[in-house]
Design a protein around this motif. Sequence first.
Motif, mmCIF file in Angstrom:
data_model
loop_
_atom_site.group_PDB
_atom_site.id
_atom_site.type_symbol
_atom_site.label_atom_id
_atom_site.label_comp_id
_atom_site.label_asym_id
_atom_site.label_seq_id
_atom_site.Cartn_x
_atom_site.Cartn_y
_atom_site.Cartn_z
ATOM 1 N N PRO A 64 1.080 -1.249 0.029
ATOM 2 C CA PRO A 64 -0.074 0.101 -0.010
ATOM 3 C C PRO A 64 0.916 1.203 0.034
ATOM 4 O O PRO A 64 0.253 2.501 -0.382
ATOM 5 N N THR A 65 1.969 1.213 0.679
ATOM 6 C CA THR A 65 2.833 2.447 0.701
ATOM 7 C C THR A 65 3.531 2.773 -1.016
ATOM 8 O O THR A 65 3.929 3.667 -0.967
ATOM 9 N N GLY A 66 3.302 1.814 -1.871
ATOM 10 C CA GLY A 66 3.879 2.214 -3.214
ATOM 11 C C GLY A 66 5.116 1.690 -3.458
ATOM 12 O O GLY A 66 5.921 1.294 -2.522
ATOM 13 N N ASP A 67 5.865 2.360 -4.374
ATOM 14 C CA ASP A 67 7.220 2.101 -4.823
ATOM 15 C C ASP A 67 8.054 3.458 -4.545
ATOM 16 O O ASP A 67 7.935 4.294 -4.922
ATOM 17 N N TRP A 68 9.056 3.330 -3.338
ATOM 18 C CA TRP A 68 9.513 4.397 -3.046
ATOM 19 C C TRP A 68 11.033 4.019 -2.344
ATOM 20 O O TRP A 68 11.226 2.993 -1.892
ATOM 21 N N THR A 69 11.986 5.002 -2.548
ATOM 22 C CA THR A 69 13.207 5.034 -2.124
ATOM 23 C C THR A 69 13.555 6.148 -1.303
ATOM 24 O O THR A 69 13.715 7.426 -2.169
ATOM 25 N N ASN A 70 13.620 6.180 0.078
ATOM 26 C CA ASN A 70 13.866 7.571 0.783
ATOM 27 C C ASN A 70 15.323 8.024 0.769
ATOM 28 O O ASN A 70 15.909 7.910 1.990
ATOM 29 N N TRP A 71 15.966 8.330 -0.161
ATOM 30 C CA TRP A 71 17.238 8.740 -0.175
ATOM 31 C C TRP A 71 17.533 9.876 0.640
ATOM 32 O O TRP A 71 16.829 10.808 0.637
ATOM 33 N N ARG A 72 18.774 9.794 1.187
ATOM 34 C CA ARG A 72 18.993 11.094 2.125
ATOM 35 C C ARG A 72 20.439 11.529 1.850
ATOM 36 O O ARG A 72 21.450 10.714 1.557
ATOM 37 N N ALA A 120 12.890 3.590 8.809
ATOM 38 C CA ALA A 120 11.344 3.639 8.430
ATOM 39 C C ALA A 120 10.565 2.998 9.571
ATOM 40 O O ALA A 120 11.182 2.132 10.530
ATOM 41 N N SER A 121 9.296 3.575 9.801
ATOM 42 C CA SER A 121 8.396 2.861 10.549
ATOM 43 C C SER A 121 7.046 2.973 10.091
ATOM 44 O O SER A 121 6.694 3.456 9.158
ATOM 45 N N THR A 122 5.845 2.408 10.995
ATOM 46 C CA THR A 122 4.498 2.477 10.656
ATOM 47 C C THR A 122 4.344 3.975 10.015
ATOM 48 O O THR A 122 3.482 3.804 9.045
ATOM 49 N N SER A 123 4.431 4.863 10.654
ATOM 50 C CA SER A 123 3.997 6.130 10.131
ATOM 51 C C SER A 123 4.889 7.154 9.630
ATOM 52 O O SER A 123 4.580 8.172 9.075
ATOM 53 N N VAL A 177 -0.218 5.983 4.024
ATOM 54 C CA VAL A 177 -0.736 4.946 4.848
ATOM 55 C C VAL A 177 0.092 4.362 5.583
ATOM 56 O O VAL A 177 1.318 4.525 5.541
ATOM 57 N N PRO A 178 -0.270 3.418 6.714
ATOM 58 C CA PRO A 178 0.564 2.555 7.444
ATOM 59 C C PRO A 178 1.541 1.732 6.741
ATOM 60 O O PRO A 178 1.133 1.383 5.649
#
Length: 259
Positions: A161-169, A207-210, A217-218
Motif C-alpha cells: 500500500p505504501t507504493g514504490d519508494w526509495t527514501n534517499w538521504r 522507516a516505521s509504521t507512520s 498509509v501505514p
Amino acid sequence: MTMRKLLAVFSAALILGGAVGSVPAGASGASPPSCPRGLLFCEDFERLPPGGPSTLNWGVDTRHGTLTVERAHRGNQVLHIQTVDNGRAFLRVDDFAAPGNRFYGRMRLRVDAFPTAPDWAHFTLVEATGTGSAEVVRPVGGQYAPTVPGTFWGVGADGGPTGDWTNWRESAPVVEDAWQCFEWKIDAADNRVAVWIDGVANPELTASTSDHGGNDVPFVLPTVDTVKIGWQLYQGGTTPGEFDLWIDDIALSSKRLGC
C-alpha cells in the motif's frame, strides 16, 4: 659436568621457557569465527569452491547477472556479483524465520561504481519479503538524484500500500571502490527498519509504521521468510553499462553483531 647433567639442564630450560615465554596456538591474536553458532543464517564463502555457487544453504536469483565465489586480494574468499544494465543477481535465503519477526543483518560490501544515469535510477542490495503484507522491504538500497546531483543510500519498499519508494538521504552518500560494513534491523514492533554504516547509525536511514517515504498509509512489515542479498537496478540504459560488487561476511541474527 657430565653429558647426562648437561642434557638434563638443557631440557629443563626448554620446559621452563615453553611454560613462561610461549603462547599456545590460537590463544592470542586469533580473530573470532565469522560464522559462530547461534546465527539465523551465515555465509563467509570460505568453505565454497571457487566459481559458480555450489551450496544447499542458499539459492540464486539472477537475470542478466552472475554470482561467482573468488579469492580477494587479502586472501579470503568473497562473492563477486556482476550485472548488465538493469539486471539482477541475488543470493537468496529461503525458509527464513526470525523469533518475533525481528532480526539484524550484516554484510561487508565493495561496489566498483554506482549509477549516474538514467535520472532517478534506483537499486537494491537487500530485500525482505514474506507473508501477511505485500510490502517488499528494501533496507539497503539507493538512488541517483540528478537534482543534487549525487547517488545516496535510502530505505525503500515496493509492492504494498505504501507504493514504490526509495527514501534517499543526502546524509548518506555512496562510496565507490571501498570496503564498508552495512548492518540493518527489521523489527515488527512499530514496523521499524534501521541501518548502520561502518558501525554508525544514521537516523535518516529508518522507516516505521507512520514515518516512511511512501504513500500516506501505514507501513506494515511482512512476516519475513525470504531475504535476498546482492544487486538489482530497475531502469534500463544505465551508466555504467555493467556493475560489479563484492560481498563478504553475510550474517542474519536475532542480536546485532556489529562490524
